[in-house]
Every structure is written in C-alpha cells, then in structure tokens.
Motif scaffolding. Structure first.
Motif, PDB file in Angstrom:
ATOM      1  N   SER A   1       0.825  -1.212   0.000  1.00 36.52           N
ATOM      2  CA  SER A   1       0.000   0.000   0.000  1.00 36.52           C
ATOM      3  C   SER A   1       0.856   1.257   0.000  1.00 36.52           C
ATOM      4  N   ARG A   2       0.257   2.372  -0.525  1.00 31.88           N
ATOM      5  CA  ARG A   2       1.017   3.625  -0.484  1.00 31.88           C
ATOM      6  C   ARG A   2       0.824   4.332   0.854  1.00 31.88           C
ATOM      7  N   HIS A   3      -0.134   3.862   1.685  1.00 31.03           N
ATOM      8  CA  HIS A   3      -0.323   4.472   3.003  1.00 31.03           C
ATOM      9  C   HIS A   3       0.552   3.756   4.018  1.00 31.03           C
ATOM     10  N   TRP A   4       1.363   4.519   4.724  1.00 36.12           N
ATOM     11  CA  TRP A   4       2.323   3.882   5.623  1.00 36.12           C
ATOM     12  C   TRP A   4       1.620   3.099   6.724  1.00 36.12           C
TER      13      TRP A   4
ATOM     14  N   ARG B   1       0.617  -0.351   5.564  1.00 40.11           N
ATOM     15  CA  ARG B   1       1.811  -1.206   5.516  1.00 40.11           C
ATOM     16  C   ARG B   1       2.217  -1.624   6.926  1.00 40.11           C
TER      17      ARG B   1
ATOM     18  N   GLN C   1       5.848  -8.028  -6.670  1.00 36.72           N
ATOM     19  CA  GLN C   1       7.015  -7.151  -6.783  1.00 36.72           C
ATOM     20  C   GLN C   1       7.978  -7.600  -7.874  1.00 36.72           C
TER      21      GLN C   1
ATOM     22  N   ARG D   1       4.425  -1.863 -15.023  1.00 37.59           N
ATOM     23  CA  ARG D   1       3.840  -0.783 -14.217  1.00 37.59           C
ATOM     24  C   ARG D   1       3.789   0.507 -15.022  1.00 37.59           C
TER      25      ARG D   1
ATOM     26  N   HIS E   1       0.680   2.816 -16.161  1.00 37.80           N
ATOM     27  CA  HIS E   1       0.623   4.256 -15.887  1.00 37.80           C
ATOM     28  C   HIS E   1       0.344   5.038 -17.153  1.00 37.80           C
TER      29      HIS E   1
ATOM     30  N   THR F   1      -5.076   2.651  -9.835  1.00 37.68           N
ATOM     31  CA  THR F   1      -4.334   1.660  -9.049  1.00 37.68           C
ATOM     32  C   THR F   1      -5.058   0.323  -9.083  1.00 37.68           C
TER      33      THR F   1
END
Lengths: 222, 218
Positions: free
Chosen positions: A42-45, A48, A108, A115, A119, A125
């Motif tokens: 996720s881009r939200h810390w 994660r 990953q 990716r 984009h 997303t």
C-alpha cells in the motif's frame, strides 16, 4: 488386523475431518494472503505498518501457541470459539502470513515496464493490479502456494491437541483402547501421505491448466 | 479477566527454564537436520537410479506427513520395538529427521548450482576428487546455502512446542503445566508468545542480513 478393520470407519471419519480442516483453513489462508500481501504494498504507511505487525506476529510465534491462545485464552477475554473454529482460524491465520509474502514477492517481481505501461495507459491503481500485475503474478504464486498447502495440511494434525478428532486424534484413541502403537501410527502416516499427494497433484493440475490457457510452459511444483 | 503481574512474575522463571530447553532442542535438532540433510542430498544425487528413487520417496514421505505424528511414532512405537529414547532425544531426532528433508533440498540446489565448467576446470587442472570438493565446489556452494539454512533454524525453533506432546518440558509445556496447576491461562500463554517473538523477530532480521550479505558477493 481385524482390529484395524474394526477401527477403519473411525479412521475414515478422522481423515474426513482432516480434509475439512485443510480446505476450510486453506480458504482463510488464501484470503489473508492477498489482503495482507497487497496491504504490504500500500502507499499508506499505516496500512503497511498494520500488515507488517500482522505478518511478524503470526510468522514469529508458534502455530501451536496461537492455537492454544485462541482456544484457552480468548474465552477468558469473552470470545469463545468452537474447537473447529479455533483450529481453522489458527491454521489459516498462521499460513496466511507466509502466503502474504508469496503474494507480495510475486507482485514485486513483475517488471517495471508493466507498471509504466499501466501508468501510461492511465490505469487506476485498482486497474493496474486487477488487469496487469495480479494476472501475471498468479502463475508464479502457484508452486510456493502448493508447498504452503502441504504445510497447512500437516499443521491440522496439531488441532488434535485442542480436542478435535482428526486423524492424529483417532490414532491416539486406537492406541489408548488397544495398546497397539505401530499399526495406528503407520496407517495414519500413509493416509496423511495420500492426502498430501492428492494436494501435490492438485497444485500441478492448477499450474498446468493456467499455463495451458495462456500458452506457456508450466512451472513445476516439485 | 485482568492481567496479573504477580502471576507473570511467578511464571517467568519457569518459562525461562523452558526456553533453555527449547533453545537446546532447536540447536541439537538443527545440527541433526544439517548432517542428515547433507547425507540425504548426496543420496538423492546418487548415480544409481534405485538409490535415487528410494531416497527421493523416503524424503517425500517424511516431508508430506506431520511432524507431530512422526514424534508420536518415535515416542510410542520405538519402545515397543525395544528402543528406548528419552522424550528430549525422541524430540530432537524427530525434528532433525523432519527438517533434514528440507535442508537436503538446500544442499542439493547449492551443489547443483555450481556451474559445470567449475567441475571441468578442476578436472583439467588435475585436481583430485577431494581437492575438487574442498577447493572448488564447496567454497562456491556453501555461501548461498547459509541464508536458507538459517531460515530453517528459525522454523525449527517455532516447531519445538510440538515436543510438548511427547512430554518434553520446553517453553510452551512449562506454561501449559503452570496453567493447568493454577488455572491461570492469560499470563503464561501471552508470555510464551512474547518470548517467541523476542527470539524469532531479531533472528528473522539476522537472517535477512545474512541474505543481503551473501547476495552482495554474487
């Protein structure tokens, strides 16, 4: 020998419970693998961080301890689970933590170009994961998932310690009632091996049918 | 249900004694798993087809059946055959045998991943068989094996509570015995979980460090 014949229905019942435990906890583990594995990206810390705490907790402690905690300690905190539920939750949550690393690793490993392509096509997303990354990552997940499925099946033997009458429990019953040791344990070892071999065959079949549909060479499990 | 520090303080020394047994079982089991695994790897790479076949399926049989049942087998069946093992010994043999099937794959892959040219080079330099292994093959095969072998050490550490089922008083069983004697479940079981995390999380990061260290060299 006739004693074994006499106990055979009980052994089959035990094997059936082992299969039920395996399948139910595999479904739980699969869902958790994706939820936690994707959350780790996720881009939200804070998402994660929560996923990492989950992962380290369930991967860092023993499955047996988790199971006993759910069965003996949670009722004291007001949450009472049936033995079956405690067993499948412990097995599923435990293997789900290992599975989440499979999901994260496979996603990953998809090339950067994919990716960037997503984009440049202005994918959201959700679209990027749903249509580009996950479909390519799935074939890579199958062999390690197959290994985890075997681990999961073996882990269900531990549920005999929280009073579930699976194969291992049945062997203990036979040992207690007949004082035989070699026969019951040898028989259940062979039965576990048979179940595991079916699961290996199933994983190979999934891998090859995905590969066939996409016209690729399958990744062998073993 | 409230957390009682007096109970925690009372149970902690017993848990630490149990942790010592857990650590001993882990290391003895791991040494066995590494030694038996290396032997099994060599047998699985044998030039003889029947030997390869037998040891491949023996290894698969052990790998596809639960450690708990194997422990019961060692603990209950062997005495009937006249072999008496202490619970600790039965436990570490079970652990060692079970994980030897995993480590054997690490050894096999490590040895097979040394490029064929290295064998040929050793041959053309007229190295003896012993020199080929000790000077050429093993120095290249061992470093990449270290991280996965370290990971199995951590896995074995987390499997040791199964030894409780055959009466070994390790960390988990120490808590269980206390719980059953004093009807206190919350503190002992929570502390067991905390002690496991305390050992396994730093070990996991040490394993990642090992992985990075050996990945850099290649």
């Amino acid at each position: 020998m006739e004693i074994i014949v006499e106990y055979f229905p009980l052994l089959l019942k035990g094997a059936w419970l082992t299969v039920q435990l395996t399948v139910t906890s595999a479904v739980i583990a699969l869902v958790i693998s994706f939820v936690i594995g994707l959350s780790r990206l996720s881009r939200h810390w804070w998402v994660r961080a929560l996923a990492t705490i989950y992962l380290e907790f369930f991967r860092g402690t023993s499955a047996l301890v988790q199971m006993f905690f759910m069965f003996y300690v949670l009722p004291l905190l007001g949450v009472t689970l049936s033995p079956f539920l405690a067993g499948v939750i412990a097995c599923g949550f435990n293997l789900g933590s290992y599975g989440s690393e499979v999901v994260r690793g496979a996603i990953q490993s998809i090339g950067k170009g994919q990716r960037e392509a997503a984009h440049s096509l202005n994918y959201t997303t959700y679209q990027r994961y749903r249509y580009v990354l996950i479909p390519q990552a799935i074939p890579m997940m199958i062999p390690p998932f197959g290994n985890l499925l075997i681990e999961l099946m073996k882990l269900t033997a531990v549920t005999s310690l929280i009073t579930l009458s699976d194969l291992t429990f049945v062997a203990q019953i036979i040992r207690g009632q007949t004082a035989m040791t070699l026969e019951p344990f040898l028989i259940i070892l062979v039965m576990y091996f048979a179940i595991a071999s079916v699961l290996v065959g199933f994983t190979d079949w999934v891998a090859s049918s995905i590969a066939k549909r996409r016209g690729m060479v399958p990744v062998k499990v073993n | 249900m409230h957390w009682d520090w007096a109970v925690a303080a009372d149970v902690l020394p017993r848990l630490l004694a149990g942790l010592m047994v857990t650590v001993q079982a882990t290391f003895v089991g791991a040494i066995l798993a590494y030694a038996l695994g290396l032997g099994l790897a060599i047998l699985k790479m044998s030039h003889s087809h029947p030997v390869r076949f037998v040891f491949y399926w023996l290894s698969e049989f052990i790998r596809r059946t639960p450690l708990l049942v194997q422990l019961y087998f060692l603990f209950y069946v062997l005495p009937d055959l006249g072999i008496f093992l202490s619970p600790f010994l039965a436990g570490v043999i079970g652990l060692g045998l079970h994980f030897a099937t995993y480590t054997s794959e690490v050894f096999r892959a490590g040895i097979e991943n040394v490029p064929k040219g290295q064998w040929e080079a050793a041959r053309s330099l007229n190295y003896t068989r012993a020199q080929t292994w000790t000077r050429v093959i093993l120095p290249q095969a061992i470093p990449p094996m270290i991280p996965p072998l370290a990971n199995y050490l951590i896995t074995m550490f987390k499997e040791t509570p199964l030894l409780a089922a055959i009466t070994v008083v390790e960390l988990f069983n120490a808590a269980n015995i206390y719980s059953n004697s004093f009807y206190k479940y919350l503190e002992p079981m929570t502390l067991v979980g905390a002690l496991f995390l305390l050992v396994s999380i730093p070990s996991a990061y040490a394993a990642i460090w090992l992985e990075r260290k050996y990945a850099r060299q290649h």
